[in-house]
Structures are given as structure tokens and as C-alpha cells.
Enzyme design. Structure first.
Site, PDB file in Angstrom:
ATOM      1  N   GLU A 149       0.878  -0.997   0.258  1.00 13.07           N
ATOM      2  CA  GLU A 149      -0.482  -0.020  -0.075  1.00 13.07           C
ATOM      3  C   GLU A 149       0.751   1.471  -0.097  1.00 13.07           C
ATOM      4  O   GLU A 149       1.188   2.394   1.189  1.00 13.07           O
ATOM      5  CB  GLU A 149      -1.114  -0.087   1.477  1.00 13.07           C
TER       6      GLU A 149
ATOM      7  N   GLU B 268      -6.502  -7.268  -1.350  1.00 18.98           N
ATOM      8  CA  GLU B 268      -7.167  -7.760   0.603  1.00 18.98           C
ATOM      9  C   GLU B 268      -8.896  -6.785  -0.117  1.00 18.98           C
ATOM     10  O   GLU B 268      -9.055  -6.293  -0.017  1.00 18.98           O
ATOM     11  CB  GLU B 268      -6.906  -6.314   1.635  1.00 18.98           C
TER      12      GLU B 268
HETATM   13 ZN   LIG Z   1      -4.274   0.260   4.863  1.00 18.39          ZN
END
Ligand SMILES: [Zn+2]
Ligand SMILES: [Zn+2]
Ligand SMILES: [Zn+2]
Lengths: 620, 620, 620
Positions: free
Chosen positions: C144, C315
Site C-alpha cells: 500500500e 485485500e
Molecule cells: Zn492500509
């Protein structure tokens, strides 16, 4: 012991020839106590080691000879300017790393050992000189620990102290790493010297890290206070007191209180309403000149526990204050009502803050019993009324409440560290529980987790983050969010035997989840797997209240739902409830029942008409 | 003197061969003045001591030869980058201690002596070269002192300067300690070197400390400006001007103005409406493309006083700006209306900002009279219309207003230091007074406390924190919150003879206190003890307006109540009032009456239909 | 290729003897992939150079032998604590100058060359060891990028890097001064070493300065990622992936994506709804437990472009998360719906985050497929359902959309730098365009400015700040605010041939400008001079939509107006639209049409009743 009144006084602010007149007027108004000295360090020691105590000798003498009992404060909340030259690093730092320097008050870091030594030194000097003085009948340590967010400091002193505290607690970095779960995000430490304070991180730090820092920080307040009590005990038999501030929760008041004889708190109902309550504008309008009907009572009941039965108001609002977003005057009668409410909850003494409004410096817009021109302000008359009334009443005597509500400071820290929903406040949760109980006319003991007594038939434990016990022989409602963590701040899924929390939800304040029998769940719901009997269910059949003698409440309930639950459970254990009209509140002593009208309108109560700000009592 | 128009121009932004064409078009549009130079330091002195003034010589010549009069600005608001190497500590610091560095503008601390010397040096260079230039017909010092919160600086230079200023004011630390009441909270100082700036304290610093810092900070602006005026006076007879920014109140404009010949201000009606007014969304919607109907007029009347009768608009909004939360276009006609309104209030000159919209850098979205492609923007035509219209009108001539409203910069600081209620703003209080007076069709002089003249029949003094006098021979209304402090920032309970303020209240904005005759008290009420006649009372009989020729107003009144009071008092002193419809405003000169329609709809006024953005005038 | 499911797993969090059981349960649930390792650096290298990879060997083996394919993450998002001793200046600094230190994650500055070398070193170690491992079937770089505002850093390393970057871009300070327009406000630089970062300025810095800093900062992310991909390519043939975070726009994902094989993103529909959408409370209530109906789809379509056709969910939210203002549970079925929606948009793989909820550290309140006690959470069953369903479906196959919507990261930076109206957000503008298109039942390709394909019949380019082209052979709508700047951040007035923008306005959100045919302009309007045909006009006749094949839209339109425009334009190019009921969404693959019900209530759709959280598909 008779109930008494007192006042806070600053002889150093006024010409010495005014002292006798002030003392005489205090006595005339029926006041028994006068608190002095807690901000006077720059006059007691104008330069390092240059002690100038004669004026204080004389002030105590003048006040004492007039018939007043003196509460003497240690002056450590306001070290003089020269202290900053002796200890340039004595100041706290905020979470952004900025110094919190000289120029107002409470400008010290609790972790700073150099300042701790200074605090002991000045305490010793005062204790030696006045410990046996017959006029000094009580001592106050420092002033309002924690006020202005002063418990948490991110200074170098705090960092060093925290590392040391952690090394003593965990003994090895590996033990700490395991306890905190530092494997997560590679946060593992190889030595205690690698650990930082939990500020200035990229995103939130490990909650276990923060929780230990919160504990450490609380412990420093306790240690700072104990420094002073140990010295004072060697020189005086007078009771030792600290004056806690309303809704300050950053240190464990029970821990500090354990080293003191009496707990006191500073009660500013109008300021608190505007400055530190989450309630709606409509609620605040209803009580703008009276204060919230339960906020004071909650603190009364809390500090009675902190003081192990003995408690005072050290500072009672006497008129408009200067520090809230708005500062209206109390309704006529409220300065009397507030005092009587304190006495009804078992207070020994109520001291008004302050004697004469100071026309200078930060608090010049804070009312006193006298105006700056020495004319009596409205509160002086109300104080005198109370003085006359208590003379006709029996001694202090606290009712034996059947309901206990647990208040646990570490739980407040835990949910500040990890609210999981922006509205989740432990204080608010407990306070709303209290308010609901009190709307049923109940007398309540607010207690530490270890403070449940045999007389308590119903015990409430909302939001205790860890380790809440189920006391013997009483009905107890744990939850919501009770025992959901281990002491190490890890998830614990079984709050009571027979209940497993499968998952939890926080949700929007504007999406209450209605309950079939009325009212709603708000903010928070836990989903349970349970083998226990179910007493309340949600609209879709989820268990909301389960258990037998020990029950678990799985949601934050609104006033209506919570009131129904409490009414039912009180009935089940033989406690009588009554539905009080809004604004009306009851409290019993050993001998009397008191009724207080916090509303703006008269209320009729069992044939009695009670005016706004009215107090009405009957013998039991 | 005829009224004139002008424009702000940046020859350094454009190719030199465009200058003659620009100048010709300015003249053609009827403009008389062109302001240049105030941000050009990096071109005047590209490296230390390397002066490059030839281009400016040529620019002045081109503009002057075209028939324009030049206003030449000193370039001190934007020191070049190399200055930061010469004076690395020249920058201001914000209250959090962070440096306010290079990269935009106004990046200097007024207290920095090194930069003060640089400012004098460049001013001397320009004054010598252009002081006698026949085309340079006026000078501007710096640019918008105080814009972007640049008056208050917490730098080391400010600390040193403040200590020196205090030592000169008080002579001894003891005198300062007494004046400030430093005995409170043990804040006493043993030497001036111990005193800090009033930032980074734990809770609020002593208001007397802050108030002196505010005075000191204002004085530095005055001294900075005087540095330049003293030099300019030695080299030129042209008038000296500064361009103040709307609702910038951190320094005393009267003090700066005393060293100048003409006051000017920068008027951005749409930006101000959204960016710096407290009014409701509904109000902002009503005037979104016109600006508040009174905000400009208030500043016109204020700067007429600051300029001792002589005043200009130095920057007039010509279209959408770039800095407000939203930036719509003015209604067609508003760029004409705004200019005429300024002239009606006595302006000598209105300069539009800027000639051509710059397609680069920070203000590229700020409109000009020309678009970046040199096509005329709508405001150019409106400016040309105004130019034609003023030709047909008599000379500048200001009406002799009968109503005076006091504006006192230190009072604004005082109530920022100690609002005692979050809504209490001095500017807002004075402005609402002004707006109410103006809704009655009155001509108003906004004046300094010392500026009341014999012709003033009615004088208003709301919120003057200290020392407001009662002028002879006129009706005066002091209050609310007038004379409530000594100059040392201590409480003074007697605002006028015969009145004692027993206590004050601030209260919730959503709890107005209705008055029996209509309207309400809002935000603020003082409780009086008085021997004077009572003219207005509250619903429960408290005195709200008392006195004879000198009256005291004990509350912040809403529009309705204040309008009633003013109507009555005007009647009492023979001043004619008129109830203007919303959006319509009047103003007289010596010879004409002007009517302005700020509304979105046409208004019928005494048989005349006035379009939105319409201006209508009749001879008196 | 069949669609697949996976899960994120942290073997380092759990006892090794639990691994085989976990692996078996994953396989049993139908999962194919397991992502590991991305936060494990402190276990891979507990002290500098002390590599401990055996446990990772074993974990990969256990997982691989169970039949799972491993995605191995480089652990660079969480450097261990010892790294801070090696590189004390490796941390980013925020705009206020405060360090962003150790204690959570992403604690590094992308510009720091020392840390860049460490990142290459650990990547090389892992690549060598596992590049040819048959179980390691994909690699993830870091984690990320940009999460927690980590792209922009104001560190010394960033300053040095930025100066170097500028000197390479501009070659001479004069060229930079001209490009930025530094003559404005005397901001000219004599050398690259004089240039600072655009923080800590008095007022806003030059937008061209900030824009270059934004580009520089994005480039550092690209370079950081490329460091790793270059190393990995030398050791592995497995696809390289990064997991982007929703609505993170501070770096150019297309640039990073160009060095990778597959784009993936982390999809948290409920968290995003509350945490990063501008919509009303009413909208958020409607979708509180489902997520916004278009937010995920938008990102799906965006990352399909970033991945040049290949994309995953790395995710997927499996239950309540821990980081939004409130964290409710998804409606039953949503964890299935979200996966199917991803597949419908062409995803190859959807990985849930995480396998087992960790009972410790920051994310302990973040749900997993298993509860901390290893009991299946609701999402596990939904995942297993999806696994069964995809087995019966054909291979991954993306529909060939006819509508393209341009998304341009630098445009997002541009309008953050200079919004010109507080509500102006590029992301919001593009997203509202997307939402409106999708409400018409359209399949959309979100594309980079260079990504328009021949199959696209209608192309939308709202808000592209500079350089948007008009593609051949399709209908295209540029605007609003398209091509309004040169690449140097100067005004460009001609967005398309035949159109000149004379001026622009931003306006209050509560003042929509109604259009004659329904709907309104909101926030933003451009005023045009044009020779092109006019298709929509404002209430006062201004051109709002003009052009032929290439059209220009001169305003931000609300949903109703935009929907009308799109319906009309789709018709004009032969694209069929359908008016979907609120909450219902369509998407086609090569073989199927999918219908998703995001609403809380069942919806009837072409004779089919679709339950809340329902997914319904038919073969095409
Ligand atoms: Zn995150
Ligand atoms: Zn800071
Ligand atoms: Zn306090």
C-alpha cells in the site's frame, strides 16, 4: 461531624490590612474553612533558597484567630520563573513535540526528577513549619492534577522514565514484544532503550504500547503525590486532600486517593455543561443556568469512593466562570442547591471558589463570593443560607446505597486508545448508565472495580476493559464491551462464563437499532454466542441481555431501553424505583430524603411544589 | 479635486513592448493612476547590491508619457531569496514555533533589525531615484501590512524586541508584575530577560501579558512603516499611502496612518463575504455575487478616518478572485457600483486590481480588467463607464455626518485576548452596530476614540475596552462592554458615572433573551447598579439602556432591538431616519444623495425603480 | 484462466504447528492463493545482517505442499527498529516539519537513498532465495504505497532529491523561474540550491512549485518500486504485483503499474464509505452495511487499466474493520457480492484480508475469515460459496466496454494544489461522472489519458488539467475544467478548438444553478466563447455543452443533468442505456451479465427478485 462550608482565599493577592476584615466576613457568613497557599510559591521563595514565610505565618494567624480552619496547599502547581533556569528541561512536551512552557500554570513534567526533588524540598519546608500549627487543619497537595491535559508528556524525562518503568514491568524486551504483539508490523525491540514514546508515528501506534504509556503516566502522578504525602505524614496529623478536577480521567484517582485521607473535587456545573459534555444543544439549553442534573452527583459518588467515604467539594462555582465557551450566571438558588446536593451525597465540606473575584490576570472574569469591589456577590447570601441550614441538621451521614456502578480509570484509557467507533467514550457510557439509574430515583455508589460491597444488590459494570469480576451474592450486569481485553490489551472473547462475543460492531449515531420492547441500541453492538438465558433480544432476534445472576449486556442502550432494563432488574432484586420527572433528582442520607429541582420550571412532587433551583427535604 | 480611477500593473510580468499598448488602453478606459513596483525587488536587485533600475525608469517613462500618474510601491513585502542567506533568522515564527519561510510573500518578522535595515536601504535607493520624478505622483509603503496573519511573530527577534519594549514601558520588573497581576499563579519576573512570548504555555497566558504583546506587535508595524516614510519625506513631496487589507485588525491603522498622507484599502467584496464574515448561509446566499451591503461602506468610513479625510481604494475586485472558499463572478454592474459607493463615501481614487490577469503563479485565477489574452474582461467596460460618469460630477466632497461610531484597534485585541464567550468579536459588534445604523439611512463617521467632532450629534462606543470618553455636547451611547478594563487589563466596574456593572454573562447564541418591546439581547449581558434613568429593560426588569445625554447599553442587541434604540435616539437628537428595504443603501456627499441596490432583485424607491447592482443619484 | 480466491496470512503470528491446519482449511474453503511475508522483516533479519529465513522456507513449504500458491511480499513497508539506528534520518517529515517516526508502519521517506539501498538489499536476498521456488507463484512489492499520507515528505532527503530532480528537469534556474512564473512576488531563484520544499510558507506557495514537488514525489514511489522490480525480474518469472489502496492518489499508479505485471487493490467498502467519501449522511445511511454501490467498481475499472488488463483484489474486507469512524458488519452476502462484482469487472483473483483475526496490536479489531479463536467468521462461508460458484463458470473474460472515462493522477494533484473552490475535488468529479454513467447500466473502462482504444465510442474527460487529447473516431466530452492549464501550470484558455474560456466561477454548494431541462450546475461553471454548436444552455442562455464529435462541458453537473447528457450522447453513438433503480448495478463479462443489489431492500429487475446483497447472473 457537622457539615461545614469554606472558601478559597489568596492573601497574597490583597493588602495585608484587608485580611482581618475578610476573615471576619467569612466567619460572619458561616464559613468554617479557608484554603490558601497553593499558588503562592513565588512569594514563599522569590529566588532560589530565599524563603519568605513570615507573611504566610501572619495570614494563617489572622485567619485562625478569626475562628477559621486553614487548608494549606503545597504550591507545586505553579513553580516560579527561576525554576525554569534551574531545570530548563522540566517542562512537559505535547504530542507534537512542542514544549509547554512557563507563563500560566501546571508547567512541569511529572517525570522530571529534578522538579520532583524541588517539589519534595518545598513540601518539606512547609510541612516542618506548619505541620503542627493548630490553625492548619488540613493540607492540599498541589492543585488539580491533570488539568489542562498535563498528565501525558512527551518529554525526554518521560521517555527515560517510561523505558525504566517498562524494564521493571517486563524484565526482558522479548517479554514486552510478546505482551504487546510486536511481531505485528515488525515492531519488535531488541532493548528497552529502543522504545520510544507513542507519539509522532506514521499511523496509530500499537495500542498495547499506548496503554502502557497511559499506565506509566498515571503512575507518575501517583508517585509525585506520594512524594508529598510521605513528607507531610512525618510532620502533621491533619488530613491530606487533593482537589481533583471534573472529568479529568488521565490518571487513576483511586491510586492517588489511596495515599490521601479525603478526596475533594472542583465542581463547576455550568462550565462543565458547555465545555465537557456530549449532550445535545437542546439539553444544554434546558440546563444552561443550572448545570446538568447528574454530572455533579456522579462526581460526588465517584469521589466518595476515591476518598473511601470521606470527601469534599474544594471549589464550588459561585457565579459565572471564565473558561467555558459561554459563561452565564447560575439561576438564583443554584449555589445553594449545589451545596446541598453535595451534602446529600455525603460531603463533609463545601468550599466556594473564591472569596473575592480577582480583578487581574487569567481568572479576572471568574466570579467570587465577593465582587472585586468587596461587595457581596449573590452566592455569598446563598452560602450564608446554607450555613444556617446545616446548623439545624444532623451530622454527616451517607445512605447505604444498594446499587453500585463501577468506574475504572484504565478502562477510560483503553477506549481512548482504541475506541473502534468515534463516539465511543468510556466516561460517556458510564455517565449515561449513571444518569439512567438516577432517573429512577436510586441512590448509587460509584466504585472502583474492587469496591463492590456486600450491601450492593445490583452492580453495573459497563465498559470495563479487562478483569471485571462477578461479585458474590448480588445481581450484576456486565457490558457492553466488558472484559473484552486481556491486561496486555489483547482480545478476550469471553466476558463472562457462558458467553462468547463472536464479533462487535460500531455504527452511525444516526442509525439506532430499535428494540422490540422500546428504545434502541446505539453506537455499539456485540454479537453473542451463549448458553445463558436471554432476556432482551434485538428486532432480528439477537441476544442483547443474557445470563442469570450475572448478566451480560451486549449493546450500548439508549435512555429508554436502559431504563426499562434497570427498572426490571431492580424489581428482580427488590430495589424500589420511581420514574422521576425531567430535572427532578432524589438523594437520601442516613436520615433524610432530598429532592432537587434542576429544571427551569416549578415541579410538583408528591404534593409538594418545588421551585426551580429548589431543594426540599424530608426526614426518613 | 476630481474623482479618479486607476489600476495596479506589473510591467515586470510582461514583455516591454507591450507596455505602451497597455498604457494607451488604460488612458483610453479613463484611468488616471497606475500602481507599480511593490513586488519587484528580485528584479530591482537580483543579487545583493546589484541594482537594476533601468527597466523601472523605462516603465515609469512609458506610463507617464501616456498620461498616467504612477504610484510607486516600496518592494519590502517580498524580499528576494538571497535575503534569507544574509539574514537567516529574519522570518516570523507562528505560535507553535514553526518558521514562516520563503516561497510566497510577507516572509519577514517586523521585529528583525537586520531586515529593517534592508527595508530602509531599498527605500532610500528608490526614494533618491524617483522622489522627484514628475510621473511618480504617489508612493505606497510595502503592501497589505498584516495580511496572512503576519503581525504576530514568535521569533527570537520578537522576543528580544518585546523585552526591550517592556523594559522601556515599565522600567522595573516589579512595576510590570504589579501591572500584570503576576502574583496570580506565581508568574512574577525578577528581570525583563525572564519574560517570554505568550505562546507555548500550558493553558492561557496572562491577558495583560498578551495585551502588551499585541501592543508591542502593532508598534513594530508602525515603526517599520515610519522607517520608510521618514526616508521618503526627505526625497519627495508626493503623498504617501499604504494599502490596508479588509478586516485586518492586528495593528493600529490609526497609528500607521498618522505617518501617511492618504489611507487606502483593498476591497474584495465577494471574497470578504465568504472568507471573513460571521453571517448566516442565508445571508451569504442573498449577497453571493454582490458582497455584503455594509462591509465595504464600513471600511470606507473607517479609512476616511485613518486617512484624516483623504482615502482611496488601492485594489478593487474586478471579477472572481482566487482565495475565498468559493469564487463566483460579481453580478454585472457591481464593479461600477462598488466604485461609486467608494466615491459616495468620499474616496478620491479607486484603483482596480489588476490590469491583466497573470496566467502564472499564485494569483493566476484572480481576474483583472483584461483577461490573460488581453481581451477586455467585463470590469473594464464598467470602469470606463465610471470614468465617463465622474467626469460629469463635481469634485470630491464628503458629507458632514452627524453620527459617529468609534472603532478602536486595541479593543479588538483585548477581546481576542479575553472574549469570555466564544462568539464575542469586537469587529462583529462594531460592524453590527454600523449595519443597523446604516439600515436607517444614516451617514456615519467611523472614528478613532479621539476622533469625535463637534458636528457629531450621536456617538456610539460599543465594546471599547478601556478609556472611552464621553464627548461634550452630543448624545453618546457607550456599551456593551465599554470601559470594562483599565489600560493594564484589570477590571473596571464603572463604565460611566452612575453605573456599576455588578457582573456580566455570555450566553448561548441559541438562547436570545427577548426584550419586551421587541428584539432580544444576544451573546452578552451586563447587570447594572445604577442611579440613572432607565430607558430599556429586560423581560425581568433589568436595566438594559440607562443614562441621560450619556447612556450605557448593557447588552449586545440583535438587529431589531438595536434598530429601535437607534431610531429613538436619532429622533431625540433631531436626526432623520428612514427604514431602508433590505439590500438598499443610501449615502450622501456634499452635493448628492446616492442609492445603491445590493439585492438580486429590482427595488422601488421613492418612485424610482432601481435594478440589481443599480446606482441612482440625485442632487441635494 | 479460471477465477481464483486467496487470503492474506501471517505465519509469523502463529505457532508453527498451526500452519498445516490453517493451510488445509484454506484449501478446503476453496482458496488457491496465500499472501505472506510483507510485514515480517524483523523476523527475517532480527538484527543487521542476521538473516533468519528458515521459518519462511518452512512456511512456504507447508502452504505450498497443501496446494496453495504463495504470493511473497517484500517486507519494506515495515523496516525493523534497528534500521532507525543505521539511518537516523530515514523518516519522512510532515508539512509542519515534525518527524514521522518508528512505531507503526510505512516509516520511511521515499527519497532516502540509504533506505533505498536497504530495500534493494532485502529484496535481492528474498529474490535469490525464493525466485525459483515453485510454490512462490507471485510477488508483491512493499505494501500500500502512499497509505497514511506517506508519499509527500518534507525531509532533508526529499529536499536534496527535489533540487536534483529540478536541476535535471530545467537545467538552469532561469528556465525554472520562467516556467514557474517566479517573477511573481519576487520568488526568483539564482541556483537550484536556493529552492525549498513548498511547506512552511507564509501563505500559499507557487502552484507550479507544488505541482513539481507532487510530480517529484510520485516519481520517488515509482523509482522505489522499480528498484525492487528490477531485482525481482533477474530472479523470477512469477508475476509482480503491488497492492494499491482505495482512493490513494498521491502517486501515479499508471507509472508504478508499468513496471509490474498485475495491478491489485485493497477493497474495504464499508471503511471507504465512512472514511473517504463526500456523500451525504442520507447516502451513507442507505449503504452503511453494503458500501457505496460504485466505489468498488470504479477502482476495479481503474486498476484493470493500471494492470493493463490483469488485476486482482489483494485485500477484500471480510467483516468489520478497525479504522473507519464507525465499523459495522457487512450485510450477510456482501462478502460474496463484493467478490463477484470484482470478477464481473475482470478480476483474476480475490484475496480476503486476513485469514485469522489477530488478537493483538493495531488491527486486533479487524475481522478475518477466522475469528481469533479459529472459529469460522461469516465471511469464510461466503468465500467458500464463491469458490464453488466460480468453479462452474467460464474463464476470466472482460467485456469490451464502449465507454471510456479518463483518470489522470497529475490532474488530481493539480486541483489539490489549486482547487479554486473548496469543494473542487478531481477524484469526486471523476467518480460522480462514473457513478452517473453506471446508473445507466453501462460498462465503463477507466483509462489513463493515453488509454483510449478504438472500441471506445464515447470518451469522458472531466477535469484533466492539461494535455487531454481528442481521440479519433469517437464521441468525446471534455470538461469541465479540462485542459485549463499548460504543463507548467499556467492558464490555457482554449480547452478544445473553437472554445475559449473567458472566465470561471466556483460557487456555493447551496446555490445550484438550475438548468432549463432539469438538474443543475453545481460548484463550478466556465463561461465560454465558442463557434461550435450549443447543446445545453443555462437558464440565462450561456453555453453549457458545445461541440460536434468533440464536445466541451462547461460545468460540474448534478446527477440529474449529467444523466440526461449521458443518455443523449449514448443514444447518439448507439450505446444502449437503461435507467437502473437505486442500489442496483449491472456489469457484463464476455459471457455473462451480472446484476448486483447494493440496497437494503429486495429489488425486482426484469421479472427477477433480487435480495439485498443479491447477485444474479445470466448468460449473454
Ligand atoms: Zn492500509
Ligand atoms: Zn509543530
Ligand atoms: Zn482548573
Amino acid at each position: 461531624m457537622k457539615r461545614t462550608l469554606g472558601v478559597c482565599y489568596y492573601p497574597e493577592h490583597w493588602p495585608e490590612d484587608l485580611w482581618p476584615e475578610d476573615a471576619a466576613r467569612m466567619v460572619e457568613a458561616g464559613l468554617s474553612w479557608v484554603r490558601i497557599g497553593e499558588f503562592a510559591w513565588s512569594r514563599l521563595e522569590p529566588s532560589p533558597g530565599n524563603l519568605q514565610l513570615d507573611w504566610l505565618d501572619r495570614a494563617i494567624k489572622v485567619l485562625g484567630n478569626a475562628g477559621l480552619k486553614v487548608i494549606l496547599g503545597t504550591p507545586t502547581a505553579t513553580p516560579p520563573r527561576w525554576m525554569a533556569d534551574k531545570h530548563p528541561d522540566m517542562f512537559a512536551r505535547d504530542a507534537g513535540g512542542h514544549v509547554r512552557g512557563f507563563g500560566s500554570r501546571r508547567h512541569y513534567c511529572f517525570s522530571h526528577q529534578g522538579y520532583r526533588a524541588e517539589s519534595r524540598r518545598i513540601t518539606e519546608i512547609l510541612a516542618k513549619r506548619y505541620g503542627a500549627n493548630p490553625h492548619v487543619a488540613a493540607w492540599q497537595t498541589d492543585n488539580e492534577y491533570g488539568c489542562h491535559d498535563t498528565v501525558l508528556s512527551y518529554s525526554d524525562a518521560a521517555l527515560a522514565g517510561f523505558r525504566d518503568w517498562l524494564s521493571q514491568k517486563y524484565q526482558s524486551p522479548d517479554a514486552l514484544n510478546r505482551a504487546w504483539g510486536n511481531i505485528f508490523w515488525s515492531m519488535e525491540y531488541a532493548s528497552f532503550d529502543e522504545i520510544g514514546l507513542p507519539n509522532l508515528t506514521v499511523t496509530e501506534p500499537n495500542p498495547a504500547h499506548v496503554m502502557d504509556f497511559r499506565r506509566y503516566s498515571s503512575d507518575q502522578v501517583v508517585a509525585f503525590n506520594r512524594d508529598q504525602t510521605e513528607i507531610l505524614r512525618r510532620h502533621t496529623d491533619a488530613p491530606l486532600i487533593h482537589n481533583y478536577m471534573g472529568r479529568v480521567t488521565e490518571f487513576d484517582h483511586f491510586d492517588v486517593g489511596a495515599d490521601l485521607d479525603i478526596a475533594s473535587w472542583d465542581s463547576y456545573p455550568l462550565g462543565f455543561l458547555e465545555d465537557r459534555m456530549e449532550d445535545s444543544d437542546a439539553h444544554k439549553r434546558s440546563f444552561a443556568q443550572q448545570g446538568d442534573p447528574d454530572f455533579q452527583a456522579f462526581h460526588h459518588d465517584l469521589y466518595r469512593a476515591v476518598g473511601r467515604g470521606r470527601w469534599w467539594i474544594m471549589e464550588q462555582q459561585p457565579g459565572p466562570v471564565n473558561w467555558a465557551p459561554v459563561n452565564p450566571a447560575p439561576l438564583p438558588g443554584m449555589c445553594r442547591l449545589w451545596a446541598w446536593e453535595a451534602f446529600a451525597h455525603g460531603a463533609e465540606t463545601v468550599c466556594y471558589f473564591r472569596w473575592r473575584q480577582a480583578p487581574f490576570a487569567q481568572e479576572q472574569m471568574h466570579a467570587g463570593l465577593l465582587r472585586p469591589d468587596s461587595v457581596a456577590a449573590p452566592a455569598l447570601g446563598e452560602a450564608a443560607d446554607v450555613a444556617r441550614e446545616i446548623a439545624a441538621m444532623p451530622d454527616v451521614g451517607t445512605v447505604e446505597a444498594k446499587v453500585a456502578l463501577i468506574f475504572d480509570y484504565p478502562s477510560n484509557w483503553a477506549w481512548e486508545v482504541q475506541p473502534q467507533g468515534s463516539a465511543f467514550s468510556y466516561f460517556r457510557l458510564v455517565f449515561e448508565t449513571y444518569r439512567t439509574l438516577r432517573s429512577l430515583g436510586l441512590d448509587i455508589d460509584v466504585v472502583a472495580p474492587s469496591g463492590v460491597l456486600q450491601r450492593h444488590k445490583l452492580v453495573l459494570a459497563p465498559g470495563v476493559f479487562s478483569g471485571a469480576q462477578i461479585p458474590d451474592d448480588c445481581r450484576v450486569i456486565l457490558g457492553p464491551r466488558c472484559n473484552s481485553k486481556t491486561p496486555d490489551f489483547k482480545i478476550n472473547a469471553s466476558p463472562i462464563p457462558g458467553v462468547t462475543v463472536s464479533h462487535v460492531e460500531s455504527f452511525r449515531a444516526d442509525m439506532p437499532r430499535a428494540l422490540p420492547d422500546g428504545g434502541a441500541m446505539i453506537h455499539w453492538q456485540e454479537h453473542l454466542e451463549t448458553t445463558l438465558p436471554v432476556h432482551e433480544t434485538s428486532a432480528i432476534g439477537e441476544a442483547v441481555l443474557v445470563g442469570g445472576r450475572a448478566m451480560y449486556l451486549a449493546a450500548w442502550l439508549d435512555f429508554e431501553a436502559l431504563r426499562r432494563v434497570f427498572r426490571t432488574q431492580c424489581e428482580a432484586c427488590g430495589i424500589t424505583t420511581v420514574d422521576l420527572p425531567e430535572g427532578l433528582r432524589l438523594r437520601r442520607t442516613q436520615t433524610h430524603q432530598f429532592v432537587f429541582n434542576y429544571g427551569r420550571d416549578p415541579v410538583s412532587w408528591r404534593g409538594q411544589n418545588i421551585a426551580p433551583a429548589g431543594v426540599y427535604w424530608t426526614e426518613l
